[in-house]
Write a protein that holds these residues in place. Structure first.
Motif, PDB file in Angstrom:
ATOM      1  N   SER A   2      12.468  64.996 -33.430  1.00  0.00           N
ATOM      2  CA  SER A   2      13.033  63.804 -33.400  1.00  0.00           C
ATOM      3  C   SER A   2      14.271  63.587 -32.548  1.00  0.00           C
ATOM      4  CB  SER A   2      13.151  63.451 -34.914  1.00  0.00           C
ATOM      5  OG  SER A   2      14.369  64.156 -35.563  1.00  0.00           O
ATOM      6  N   THR A   5      17.859  61.233 -32.175  1.00  0.00           N
ATOM      7  CA  THR A   5      18.867  59.986 -32.542  1.00  0.00           C
ATOM      8  C   THR A   5      19.866  60.016 -31.598  1.00  0.00           C
ATOM      9  OG1 THR A   5      18.383  60.685 -34.763  1.00  0.00           O
ATOM     10  CG2 THR A   5      20.146  59.360 -34.380  1.00  0.00           C
ATOM     11  N   ASN A  60      19.016  53.709 -22.788  1.00  0.00           N
ATOM     12  CA  ASN A  60      17.783  53.608 -23.777  1.00  0.00           C
ATOM     13  C   ASN A  60      16.664  54.085 -22.975  1.00  0.00           C
ATOM     14  OD1 ASN A  60      19.183  53.585 -26.021  1.00  0.00           O
ATOM     15  ND2 ASN A  60      18.648  51.528 -26.634  1.00  0.00           N
ATOM     16  N   ASN A  61      16.608  53.498 -21.799  1.00  0.00           N
ATOM     17  CA  ASN A  61      15.304  53.324 -21.191  1.00  0.00           C
ATOM     18  C   ASN A  61      15.119  54.778 -20.552  1.00  0.00           C
ATOM     19  OD1 ASN A  61      14.632  50.749 -21.538  1.00  0.00           O
ATOM     20  ND2 ASN A  61      15.553  50.011 -19.632  1.00  0.00           N
ATOM     21  N   PHE A  71      14.207  57.182 -23.073  1.00  0.00           N
ATOM     22  CA  PHE A  71      12.928  57.143 -23.633  1.00  0.00           C
ATOM     23  C   PHE A  71      11.831  57.757 -22.677  1.00  0.00           C
ATOM     24  CE2 PHE A  71       8.802  54.652 -23.303  1.00  0.00           C
ATOM     25  CZ  PHE A  71       8.344  54.863 -24.850  1.00  0.00           C
ATOM     26  N   GLY A 123      10.284  59.911 -25.163  1.00  0.00           N
ATOM     27  CA  GLY A 123       9.427  59.068 -25.776  1.00  0.00           C
ATOM     28  C   GLY A 123      10.259  58.419 -26.782  1.00  0.00           C
ATOM     29  N   GLU A 124       9.655  57.987 -27.853  1.00  0.00           N
ATOM     30  CA  GLU A 124      10.315  57.130 -29.128  1.00  0.00           C
ATOM     31  C   GLU A 124      11.695  58.033 -29.633  1.00  0.00           C
ATOM     32  OE1 GLU A 124       7.799  56.056 -32.063  1.00  0.00           O
ATOM     33  OE2 GLU A 124       6.361  54.730 -30.503  1.00  0.00           O
ATOM     34  N   PHE A 125      12.539  57.375 -30.090  1.00  0.00           N
ATOM     35  CA  PHE A 125      13.627  57.580 -30.759  1.00  0.00           C
ATOM     36  C   PHE A 125      14.332  56.783 -31.598  1.00  0.00           C
ATOM     37  CE2 PHE A 125      15.123  56.476 -26.570  1.00  0.00           C
ATOM     38  CZ  PHE A 125      16.110  55.627 -26.698  1.00  0.00           C
ATOM     39  N   GLU A 126      15.405  57.204 -32.276  1.00  0.00           N
ATOM     40  CA  GLU A 126      16.045  56.162 -33.194  1.00  0.00           C
ATOM     41  C   GLU A 126      17.454  55.916 -32.636  1.00  0.00           C
ATOM     42  OE1 GLU A 126      17.745  55.629 -37.899  1.00  0.00           O
ATOM     43  OE2 GLU A 126      16.893  57.437 -37.039  1.00  0.00           O
ATOM     44  N   TYR A 127      18.091  54.812 -32.656  1.00  0.00           N
ATOM     45  CA  TYR A 127      19.026  54.648 -32.016  1.00  0.00           C
ATOM     46  C   TYR A 127      20.121  53.893 -32.901  1.00  0.00           C
ATOM     47  CZ  TYR A 127      17.985  50.139 -30.177  1.00  0.00           C
ATOM     48  OH  TYR A 127      17.418  48.793 -29.828  1.00  0.00           O
TER      49      TYR A 127
END
Length: 277
Positions: free
Chosen positions: A82, A84, A142-143, A146, A150-154
């Motif tokens: 994961s 963050t 963020n881009n 990504f 890939g997907e992450f929490e911010y």
């Protein structure tokens, strides 16, 4: 120029290299970049922090700095269970849930933040104070992240700061100051209620002490009696500490119990509270 101010590694267990055991947390601002890697028990086994030689004035320039760091930091080229990401900026405001409407996000920011039509405006949920934290993340960064992970929490840095401070605050009054190179947060909590929160920009120690004393005055708190807890980029030798001590006698540092601080002196225990506190 980018200066790496600290790099700390420690061994937790022999399985730590497995992707399923690795979590990455990233924090960036206009002043610098930090990251830590932890295991599923939230034990941090690697931490690095970088300062930019001067505060940059746009997300585009921050991205240039981050791309440079990512090219050289092998730890950031690994896979993680994961990720963050923490956006540290002053482009945010708190909105109590009873006044919050999801279709009015831009209205909440327009009186304190200069926005443009293309800005992405999002919010974090702060259950500890029944409030939404409305803010503008840096979309270009963020881009880029990504593309790497890939997907992450911010989240916004103030969301994590407030959540962590509420976890350790008791019924007494707590006046916290979290300091970065060009901005600082003031958080005042009493009886599990948020009395005050704001982010201030500063360039000089005079700017800094003005906002601290102004906040004390507005809350009718006596600077001779109020205990101010410091965290972030400050120590007893800094000009900010010295000017604060001129007016406020009860000052302490909010030290972290994170085990990454064991057996080392490179990192002050009150620094990097959002990542390591």
């Amino acid at each position: 120029m980018i200066k790496q101010i600290v790099k700390k590694k420690r061994t937790i267990n022999k399985n730590i290299e497995a992707t399923s055991n690795r979590k990455l947390s990233i924090q960036f601002s206009l002043d610098g970049f930090s990251f830590c890697i932890s295991n599923t028990q939230n034990e941090v086994f690697e931490f690095s922090s970088f300062n930019f030689s001067k505060t940059v004035n746009s997300p585009e320039l921050v991205l240039d700095k981050l791309q440079e760091i990512f090219k050289t930091e092998k730890s950031l080229q690994e896979d993680f269970e994961s990720v963050t990401v923490i956006h540290q900026n002053n482009l945010s405001t708190l909105v109590p849930n009873k006044y919050f409407k999801e279709d009015a996000l831009k209205n909440y920011l327009k009186y304190s933040v200069k926005t443009i039509a293309t800005d992405l405006i999002v919010y974090d949920e702060l259950e500890c104070i029944d409030t939404k934290n409305v803010y503008i993340p840096f979309v270009n960064i963020n881009n880029f992240l990504f593309q790497n992970f890939g997907e992450f929490e911010y989240k916004h840095h103030s969301s994590i700061l407030l959540e962590k401070l509420f976890l350790q605050s008791n019924a007494s009054l707590h006046f916290y100051v979290n300091i970065s190179h060009s901005i600082f947060d003031i958080v005042v909590i009493e009886d599990a209620k948020l009395l005050f929160y704001n982010i201030f920009e500063y360039q000089t120690k005079e700017d800094f002490i003005y906002y601290v004393l102004f906040t004390l005055e507005q809350l009718e708190l006596n600077p001779e009696e109020t205990i101010i807890s410091l965290l972030g980029d400050i120590d007893k030798e800094s000009s900010l500490f010295k000017v604060l001590y001129t007016y406020v006698r009860n000052i302490c540092f909010l030290n972290s119990k994170n085990t990454i601080f064991n057996d080392q002196t490179e990192i002050a225990k009150h620094s990097n509270f959002i990542l390591l506190g």
